[in-house]
Motif scaffolding. Sequence first.
Motif, PDB file in Angstrom:
ATOM      1  N   VAL A 648       0.869  -1.182   0.000  1.00 42.66           N
ATOM      2  CA  VAL A 648       0.000   0.000   0.000  1.00 42.66           C
ATOM      3  C   VAL A 648       0.902   1.226   0.000  1.00 42.66           C
ATOM      4  CG1 VAL A 648      -1.874  -1.136   1.255  1.00 42.66           C
ATOM      5  CG2 VAL A 648      -0.132   0.117   2.528  1.00 42.66           C
ATOM      6  N   ASP A 649       0.353   2.363  -0.340  1.00 40.54           N
ATOM      7  CA  ASP A 649       1.103   3.603  -0.263  1.00 40.54           C
ATOM      8  C   ASP A 649       1.541   3.821   1.183  1.00 40.54           C
ATOM      9  OD1 ASP A 649       0.671   6.795   0.448  1.00 40.54           O
ATOM     10  OD2 ASP A 649       1.773   6.423  -1.410  1.00 40.54           O
ATOM     11  N   PRO A 650       2.827   4.085   1.431  1.00 38.63           N
ATOM     12  CA  PRO A 650       3.303   4.192   2.813  1.00 38.63           C
ATOM     13  C   PRO A 650       2.593   5.253   3.639  1.00 38.63           C
ATOM     14  CG  PRO A 650       5.149   3.932   1.328  1.00 38.63           C
ATOM     15  CD  PRO A 650       3.941   4.128   0.465  1.00 38.63           C
ATOM     16  N   LEU A 651       2.302   6.401   3.050  1.00 40.72           N
ATOM     17  CA  LEU A 651       1.619   7.428   3.823  1.00 40.72           C
ATOM     18  C   LEU A 651       0.177   7.035   4.109  1.00 40.72           C
ATOM     19  CD1 LEU A 651       3.069  10.725   2.298  1.00 40.72           C
ATOM     20  CD2 LEU A 651       3.800   9.432   4.315  1.00 40.72           C
ATOM     21  N   GLN A 652      -0.433   6.225   3.235  1.00 38.66           N
ATOM     22  CA  GLN A 652      -1.760   5.693   3.547  1.00 38.66           C
ATOM     23  C   GLN A 652      -1.665   4.701   4.697  1.00 38.66           C
ATOM     24  OE1 GLN A 652      -4.828   6.638   2.363  1.00 38.66           O
ATOM     25  NE2 GLN A 652      -5.458   5.350   4.096  1.00 38.66           N
ATOM     26  N   ALA A 653      -0.600   3.918   4.727  1.00 39.39           N
ATOM     27  CA  ALA A 653      -0.405   3.003   5.850  1.00 39.39           C
ATOM     28  C   ALA A 653      -0.293   3.784   7.156  1.00 39.39           C
ATOM     29  CB  ALA A 653       0.835   2.148   5.627  1.00 39.39           C
ATOM     30  N   PHE A 654       0.400   4.922   7.125  1.00 40.13           N
ATOM     31  CA  PHE A 654       0.476   5.741   8.340  1.00 40.13           C
ATOM     32  C   PHE A 654      -0.910   6.240   8.733  1.00 40.13           C
ATOM     33  CE2 PHE A 654       0.721   9.696  10.663  1.00 40.13           C
ATOM     34  CZ  PHE A 654       1.600   9.365  11.689  1.00 40.13           C
ATOM     35  N   ARG A 655      -1.708   6.675   7.743  1.00 42.86           N
ATOM     36  CA  ARG A 655      -3.063   7.131   8.063  1.00 42.86           C
ATOM     37  C   ARG A 655      -3.891   5.996   8.640  1.00 42.86           C
ATOM     38  NH1 ARG A 655      -2.547   8.883   2.644  1.00 42.86           N
ATOM     39  NH2 ARG A 655      -1.639  10.987   2.571  1.00 42.86           N
ATOM     40  N   ASP A 656      -3.713   4.793   8.102  1.00 41.72           N
ATOM     41  CA  ASP A 656      -4.447   3.645   8.637  1.00 41.72           C
ATOM     42  C   ASP A 656      -4.059   3.380  10.085  1.00 41.72           C
ATOM     43  OD1 ASP A 656      -5.598   3.357   6.153  1.00 41.72           O
ATOM     44  OD2 ASP A 656      -4.243   1.748   5.515  1.00 41.72           O
ATOM     45  N   PHE A 657      -2.790   3.626  10.403  1.00 40.92           N
ATOM     46  CA  PHE A 657      -2.326   3.432  11.777  1.00 40.92           C
ATOM     47  C   PHE A 657      -2.818   4.538  12.697  1.00 40.92           C
ATOM     48  CE2 PHE A 657       0.984   5.079  14.690  1.00 40.92           C
ATOM     49  CZ  PHE A 657       0.838   4.130  15.694  1.00 40.92           C
ATOM     50  N   ALA A 658      -2.562   5.794  12.304  1.00 41.30           N
ATOM     51  CA  ALA A 658      -2.818   6.914  13.206  1.00 41.30           C
ATOM     52  C   ALA A 658      -4.213   7.504  13.061  1.00 41.30           C
ATOM     53  CB  ALA A 658      -1.786   8.012  12.970  1.00 41.30           C
ATOM     54  N   GLY A 659      -4.887   7.202  11.940  1.00 39.95           N
ATOM     55  CA  GLY A 659      -6.216   7.769  11.716  1.00 39.95           C
ATOM     56  C   GLY A 659      -6.189   9.179  11.169  1.00 39.95           C
ATOM     57  N   ARG A 660      -5.014   9.653  10.761  1.00 41.64           N
ATOM     58  CA  ARG A 660      -4.860  11.032  10.270  1.00 41.64           C
ATOM     59  C   ARG A 660      -3.498  11.176   9.622  1.00 41.64           C
ATOM     60  NH1 ARG A 660      -1.125  12.524  13.672  1.00 41.64           N
ATOM     61  NH2 ARG A 660      -1.143  11.795  15.838  1.00 41.64           N
ATOM     62  N   ASP A 661      -3.237  12.351   9.027  1.00 33.13           N
ATOM     63  CA  ASP A 661      -1.911  12.662   8.525  1.00 33.13           C
ATOM     64  C   ASP A 661      -0.978  12.974   9.690  1.00 33.13           C
ATOM     65  OD1 ASP A 661      -2.505  12.347   5.823  1.00 33.13           O
ATOM     66  OD2 ASP A 661      -3.243  14.412   5.638  1.00 33.13           O
ATOM     67  N   ALA A 662       0.319  12.925   9.422  1.00 33.53           N
ATOM     68  CA  ALA A 662       1.311  13.165  10.470  1.00 33.53           C
ATOM     69  C   ALA A 662       1.348  14.634  10.862  1.00 33.53           C
ATOM     70  CB  ALA A 662       2.685  12.721   9.998  1.00 33.53           C
ATOM     71  N   ASP A 663       1.710  14.872  12.126  1.00 33.07           N
ATOM     72  CA  ASP A 663       1.850  16.207  12.692  1.00 33.07           C
ATOM     73  C   ASP A 663       3.338  16.446  12.961  1.00 33.07           C
ATOM     74  OD1 ASP A 663       1.700  18.564  14.059  1.00 33.07           O
ATOM     75  OD2 ASP A 663       0.502  17.812  15.718  1.00 33.07           O
ATOM     76  N   THR A 664       3.864  17.601  12.577  1.00 31.60           N
ATOM     77  CA  THR A 664       5.286  17.893  12.785  1.00 31.60           C
ATOM     78  C   THR A 664       5.606  18.365  14.197  1.00 31.60           C
ATOM     79  OG1 THR A 664       5.006  20.173  12.013  1.00 31.60           O
ATOM     80  CG2 THR A 664       5.600  18.509  10.362  1.00 31.60           C
ATOM     81  N   ALA A 665       4.593  18.723  14.979  1.00 31.59           N
ATOM     82  CA  ALA A 665       4.856  19.302  16.304  1.00 31.59           C
ATOM     83  C   ALA A 665       5.689  18.390  17.208  1.00 31.59           C
ATOM     84  CB  ALA A 665       3.542  19.674  16.981  1.00 31.59           C
ATOM     85  N   PRO A 666       5.418  17.077  17.266  1.00 31.48           N
ATOM     86  CA  PRO A 666       6.252  16.230  18.143  1.00 31.48           C
ATOM     87  C   PRO A 666       7.729  16.228  17.761  1.00 31.48           C
ATOM     88  CG  PRO A 666       4.194  15.114  17.631  1.00 31.48           C
ATOM     89  CD  PRO A 666       4.252  16.321  16.745  1.00 31.48           C
ATOM     90  N   LEU A 667       8.040  16.284  16.469  1.00 26.79           N
ATOM     91  CA  LEU A 667       9.437  16.332  16.051  1.00 26.79           C
ATOM     92  C   LEU A 667      10.092  17.623  16.523  1.00 26.79           C
ATOM     93  CD1 LEU A 667      11.956  15.537  14.382  1.00 26.79           C
ATOM     94  CD2 LEU A 667      10.882  16.699  12.445  1.00 26.79           C
ATOM     95  N   LEU A 668       9.416  18.758  16.311  1.00 28.72           N
ATOM     96  CA  LEU A 668       9.999  20.027  16.703  1.00 28.72           C
ATOM     97  C   LEU A 668      10.228  20.080  18.209  1.00 28.72           C
ATOM     98  CD1 LEU A 668       7.901  22.410  14.414  1.00 28.72           C
ATOM     99  CD2 LEU A 668      10.186  21.481  14.008  1.00 28.72           C
ATOM    100  N   ALA A 669       9.293  19.524  18.973  1.00 25.63           N
ATOM    101  CA  ALA A 669       9.464  19.498  20.431  1.00 25.63           C
ATOM    102  C   ALA A 669      10.625  18.597  20.822  1.00 25.63           C
ATOM    103  CB  ALA A 669       8.177  19.026  21.092  1.00 25.63           C
ATOM    104  N   ARG A 670      10.737  17.433  20.189  1.00 26.19           N
ATOM    105  CA  ARG A 670      11.810  16.484  20.508  1.00 26.19           C
ATOM    106  C   ARG A 670      13.174  17.101  20.310  1.00 26.19           C
ATOM    107  NH1 ARG A 670      12.276  10.913  17.138  1.00 26.19           N
ATOM    108  NH2 ARG A 670      10.537  10.286  18.484  1.00 26.19           N
ATOM    109  N   ARG A 671      13.343  17.878  19.246  1.00 28.01           N
ATOM    110  CA  ARG A 671      14.648  18.458  18.920  1.00 28.01           C
ATOM    111  C   ARG A 671      14.832  19.875  19.459  1.00 28.01           C
ATOM    112  NH1 ARG A 671      18.205  16.129  15.189  1.00 28.01           N
ATOM    113  NH2 ARG A 671      17.533  14.082  14.448  1.00 28.01           N
ATOM    114  N   GLY A 672      13.901  20.314  20.298  1.00 29.10           N
ATOM    115  CA  GLY A 672      14.046  21.639  20.876  1.00 29.10           C
ATOM    116  C   GLY A 672      13.934  22.752  19.871  1.00 29.10           C
ATOM    117  N   LEU A 673      13.136  22.527  18.816  1.00 27.95           N
ATOM    118  CA  LEU A 673      13.035  23.491  17.717  1.00 27.95           C
ATOM    119  C   LEU A 673      11.653  24.138  17.635  1.00 27.95           C
ATOM    120  CD1 LEU A 673      14.825  21.361  14.984  1.00 27.95           C
ATOM    121  CD2 LEU A 673      15.828  23.136  16.428  1.00 27.95           C
ATOM    122  N   ALA A 674      10.809  23.863  18.610  1.00 32.94           N
ATOM    123  CA  ALA A 674       9.441  24.380  18.543  1.00 32.94           C
ATOM    124  C   ALA A 674       9.459  25.902  18.626  1.00 32.94           C
ATOM    125  CB  ALA A 674       8.612  23.800  19.682  1.00 32.94           C
TER     126      ALA A 674
END
Length: 674
Positions: A648-674
């Motif tokens: 399947v399309d990988p980003l569709q697989a992510f939507r199937d897992f998470a129920g939505r598109d990805a959010d960048t906020a957790p990455l920015l918080a993890r790297r102290g870039l928020a």
Amino acid sequence: MTDDVSANPFLVASGLPCQLPDFAAIRDVDYLPAFEAGFARHLAEIAAITANPEPASFANTVVAMERSRAMLTRVENVFFNIAGACGTPAIQDIEQRIAPRLADHGDTVLLDNTLYQRFLAVPTEGLDAESSRLVAEYRKSFTRAGVGLDAAGQARLREINGQLSTLGTQFSQRVLQGINDAAVFVSDRTELDGLSADDLATAAAAARAAGHGSGYLLTLILPTAQPAMEVLTNRETRRRLHFASLGRGAGDGEANVLGLAAAMAALRAEKAALLGFPTEADRAIEPQTAPSLESVHAMLSPITAAAVRNAHAEAEKLASTAGHDIEAWDWAFYSEQVRRDEYGVDLAALRPWFELESVLENGVFYAASKLYGLSFAERTGMAGYHPDVRVWEVFNEDGSTLGLFLGDYYTRDTKRGGAWMNSFVEQSALEGTHAVVVNNLNIPKPPAGEPTLLTYDEVVTCFHEFGHALHGLFSAVTFPLFSGTNVPRDFVEYPSQVNEMWILWPEVLANYAKHHQSGEPLPEGTADRLRAASLWGQGFATTEYLGAALLDLAWHELAPGTTVEDPLAFEAAALAAAGMDLPAVPPRYRTGYFNHIFAGGYAAGYYSYIWSEVLDADTVAWFKANGGLSRANGEHFRSTLLSRGFSVDPLQAFRDFAGRDADTAPLLARRGLA
């Protein structure tokens, strides 16, 4: 050497469990005859498809294509792991001879217009989703390979592909030579103050193995930063180690690779133009999950600016701690001092709690058991390709066999740097195969009888690479083309990065982080301090990574016809143009040892680690919000994403897992870039 393949171990699938290659029967002289027989057999299979008088159908064309190439795949899967893990002179000679042959063979198949027309004629009505996707992906593979070019264009393309394969092999082999040649010899024990007794014993053993009657040898790992820099108190020793690392591939000896890099970049630019792309970066990113080169730059640009600001702030703090300006060889040492003084975390002092056997059995495997219901049984009767290689059979919760996992953890002179996962056998319902995968790391091997104590970074690598292994093992697809990690390059790092989250998960950490002598757990509060300290150093870590990612893109955004006469000057200009010319924060990889992009399949793709980290950080947030380490969560992640490969399309697989598109906020918080 004989061309007789009647007794060649690659002639038929192995009869061992899960078709584990029969390493005990394989000899170096078997490889070339097996490759040649594999080429001939595959071409005969292709000829049978194109000569079939029946109208093209899914069964007689697409499935037939999927079933072809079996012998060639068997020898290729074994050989190229051996070339990376046990690259003896004999193996390197075979690699140099076979690389251009493989490139030419691939072109012969994918530039076959008769075969392509037959794929175009396959009716897709009534096919299930995976089968329909398979037809579409094959059609794309022909066009990406250049089947639409005229005869002259195809001839030049084949020349380029052959040259690139030869140059890439030379680059990889010279980088291995460069790692070995750059090892730093130290005769005076006092110049190694700060190294643990275990590290000193390992360095002494390395010196003896290299032929020194006394003294110590500091061997290198592939990236610029070397672990010993964190603890060596002698500034001159740190400086020597830093410049030994930084200068690899750029000297006057046979290990120089700069000319190879420039030649490959020019050839890739020409290839991109032949195929209708402005640059090689545009061509390489076209089949990825990133929609375009412009979108990659749009993501990296604001992260770069924030990372550099953070790195400058960190440098000021380190200079205050050190009492002098910070050079590149000072950074790790004083950064660890800040971590100790302000966060109460001494990473070097934690090594006695990170013993390899416990990290594997009680950490990596334990987390997989709690999350996915897996169990592991070491099969000492199954031979690996080297005495250090171990084999485990992996079972599902119901006791059925999932596949085999091999671990090759120790460094050696014949092993390329870094860490990686390979598949020896890929899961396929069509072929009825289970996955057989291997993790390769480069942990210094202690003297006989001594425990293998890991750095924290090596613990991270163990969990990370096993995330790749799970991606391969969990594959539940019909067709080999879609199996396991056969996904876009900028998606493949995502599952492996997710698996790192269990390193500090309380239940997992308590199970594996026990003192190798006393059995005592980590001192109370250590994990909390590690988490609190996780933002410290993110300016450096993000900047050194982005330096490499942007250098990669610069090499692959060259206009066709451009010749880089001075690769080091080009590198310096590229980093300066990107705002990354920080002498104290060199890129994670410089051109002279950037194996990922010149020999490892990541050309114009090193951005993929942080691109995948968007999905990774969001997935970690999902797990935490939904109860963490539970069988229900593991089963959901496995069934919606890990098991689906590229079916399947990988980003569709992510939507199937998470129920939505990805959010960048957790990455920015993890790297102290928020």
